[in-house]
Design a protein around this motif. Sequence first.
Motif, PDB file in Angstrom:
ATOM      1  N   PHE A   1      68.774 -41.699  -3.403  1.00  0.00           N
ATOM      2  CA  PHE A   1      70.030 -41.805  -2.667  1.00  0.00           C
ATOM      3  C   PHE A   1      71.059 -42.609  -3.458  1.00  0.00           C
ATOM      4  O   PHE A   1      72.250 -42.311  -3.439  1.00  0.00           O
ATOM      5  N   ALA A   2      70.589 -43.648  -4.181  1.00  0.00           N
ATOM      6  CA  ALA A   2      71.509 -44.457  -4.984  1.00  0.00           C
ATOM      7  C   ALA A   2      72.141 -43.613  -6.096  1.00  0.00           C
ATOM      8  O   ALA A   2      73.347 -43.694  -6.357  1.00  0.00           O
ATOM      9  N   SER A   3      71.333 -42.786  -6.753  1.00  0.00           N
ATOM     10  CA  SER A   3      71.869 -41.907  -7.795  1.00  0.00           C
ATOM     11  C   SER A   3      72.877 -40.925  -7.208  1.00  0.00           C
ATOM     12  O   SER A   3      73.921 -40.651  -7.809  1.00  0.00           O
ATOM     13  N   MET A   4      72.574 -40.421  -6.022  1.00  0.00           N
ATOM     14  CA  MET A   4      73.501 -39.504  -5.360  1.00  0.00           C
ATOM     15  C   MET A   4      74.802 -40.199  -5.010  1.00  0.00           C
ATOM     16  O   MET A   4      75.891 -39.630  -5.145  1.00  0.00           O
ATOM     17  N   ALA A   5      74.706 -41.440  -4.553  1.00  0.00           N
ATOM     18  CA  ALA A   5      75.912 -42.202  -4.208  1.00  0.00           C
ATOM     19  C   ALA A   5      76.809 -42.382  -5.430  1.00  0.00           C
ATOM     20  O   ALA A   5      78.030 -42.259  -5.351  1.00  0.00           O
ATOM     21  N   ARG A   6      76.205 -42.660  -6.585  1.00  0.00           N
ATOM     22  CA  ARG A   6      76.996 -42.824  -7.805  1.00  0.00           C
ATOM     23  C   ARG A   6      77.701 -41.521  -8.165  1.00  0.00           C
ATOM     24  O   ARG A   6      78.875 -41.517  -8.542  1.00  0.00           O
ATOM     25  N   VAL A   7      76.974 -40.415  -8.091  1.00  0.00           N
ATOM     26  CA  VAL A   7      77.567 -39.119  -8.427  1.00  0.00           C
ATOM     27  C   VAL A   7      78.740 -38.803  -7.497  1.00  0.00           C
ATOM     28  O   VAL A   7      79.771 -38.268  -7.927  1.00  0.00           O
ATOM     29  N   MET A   8      78.611 -39.170  -6.232  1.00  0.00           N
ATOM     30  CA  MET A   8      79.655 -38.856  -5.248  1.00  0.00           C
ATOM     31  C   MET A   8      80.815 -39.845  -5.267  1.00  0.00           C
ATOM     32  O   MET A   8      81.783 -39.679  -4.544  1.00  0.00           O
ATOM     33  N   GLY A   9      80.687 -40.914  -6.080  1.00  0.00           N
ATOM     34  CA  GLY A   9      81.734 -41.932  -6.080  1.00  0.00           C
ATOM     35  C   GLY A   9      81.632 -42.876  -4.896  1.00  0.00           C
ATOM     36  O   GLY A   9      82.631 -43.457  -4.452  1.00  0.00           O
ATOM     37  N   LYS A  10      80.418 -43.038  -4.349  1.00  0.00           N
ATOM     38  CA  LYS A  10      80.184 -43.934  -3.228  1.00  0.00           C
ATOM     39  C   LYS A  10      79.341 -45.145  -3.666  1.00  0.00           C
ATOM     40  O   LYS A  10      78.439 -45.591  -2.951  1.00  0.00           O
TER      41      LYS A  10
END
Length: 403
Positions: free
Chosen positions: A263-272
């Motif tokens: 989820f952390a990696s996804m947050a970075r990709v999404m700019g979150k």
Amino acid sequence: MAGGVFSGVRVIETTEGIGIPFAGKMLADLGAEVIKVERPGVGDKLRHVAPFAKGESDPEKSLMFLYVNSSKKSVTVDIDSPGGCDILRSLVAGADIWIRQGQPEAWDGRGLSYETVSSANPDLICVSVTPFGESGPYKDYAATPFTVTHMCGNTALYPHGSGAQHLAPCMLGGNFEEYDVGTVIAIGAIAALYWREAGGEGQYLEISEQEARVMLLQNENAPYPVFGMTFDRQGAVQKLQASLSYKTKDGWLNPFLTQTHEFASMARVMGKEEWIDEPWFNNIAERRQNHQKIADAIQEWADQYTTAEAVEILQANHIPMGPVSTPKDVVESEQFAYRKFFTPMSHPAIGEVSYPGKAFNMSETPLSFAPAPLLGADTESVLKETLGCSDEQIAAYRNDNVI
């Protein structure tokens, strides 16, 4: 197929449809000689089921039949006639494995009970497959694969992830439960063959299609007997938090995010990035409560890209998310092309065709494939070479409509 794992093993198959014949296909692809016994003039009922090659309704062109019966021989025998029963009894007498379909009483009435055939061939492995087993209150229920599937407890969970209990249950496409049954049958036959070759003897395998399917539906059926609970139709939302399906510019993505670091990696990709240090985001229970917030952010991100662009970004960041592939996407996949998974072969009725190939690679005894047989293509050769019938006997059988 010379040199296969089961080269020299003879299998007699008196089955129809998808799932049970799939077991014979698996053994044939591994080198066994699989002789499929079919009804004269009609054949396996699957021969008459669409889709057909080039849209031409023809018993030699059913695509499902061509797949689940590759590498086999076809012999046409009327097993409801005394002469046909004699032929089948002779075939079974020289076989290692007999895969049969239907309640034992039907075979007993033909003089083909297990006791009878095993007395002539003590090494025989008889695999008996019925919809619900050979005992119990459902033993004599009339059933199709469709009936059995709905009685396995899984279709009530679909449409999965909807949470809509008022909707009618539905089946998943692809006949996957039938292929599951075939896989269980093949494993059972191989286990019995291993036992026999290790110094044991032939034996009787009783297989319930319902039980075989339920055993492989552990994703939903296991929690109830163990924990007394079910996921109902909550599916992805309940189990996988924000793991839903997301629309891209030209397709769909389907993630499977379960770990906090994912989820952390996804947050970075999404700019979150600001989410990463927030307590709710690092707590599984609280993250689940906020699944819609996460899902909305993923969808907003996915809106900007094509599926291929999104997958490239996600995989570059080690996020386990891929495209929702159509059958066309799979066949044209560069991954399958590189590994030469789809196997080309020439069939006399439809010409050049590619079949799904090997599910595993063996360095010493590789799998090999041959096209499915035309109806009765091997009748005469099997009667002559396997049973030693004379031309006169074969002519008599034909004259009496036995073959």
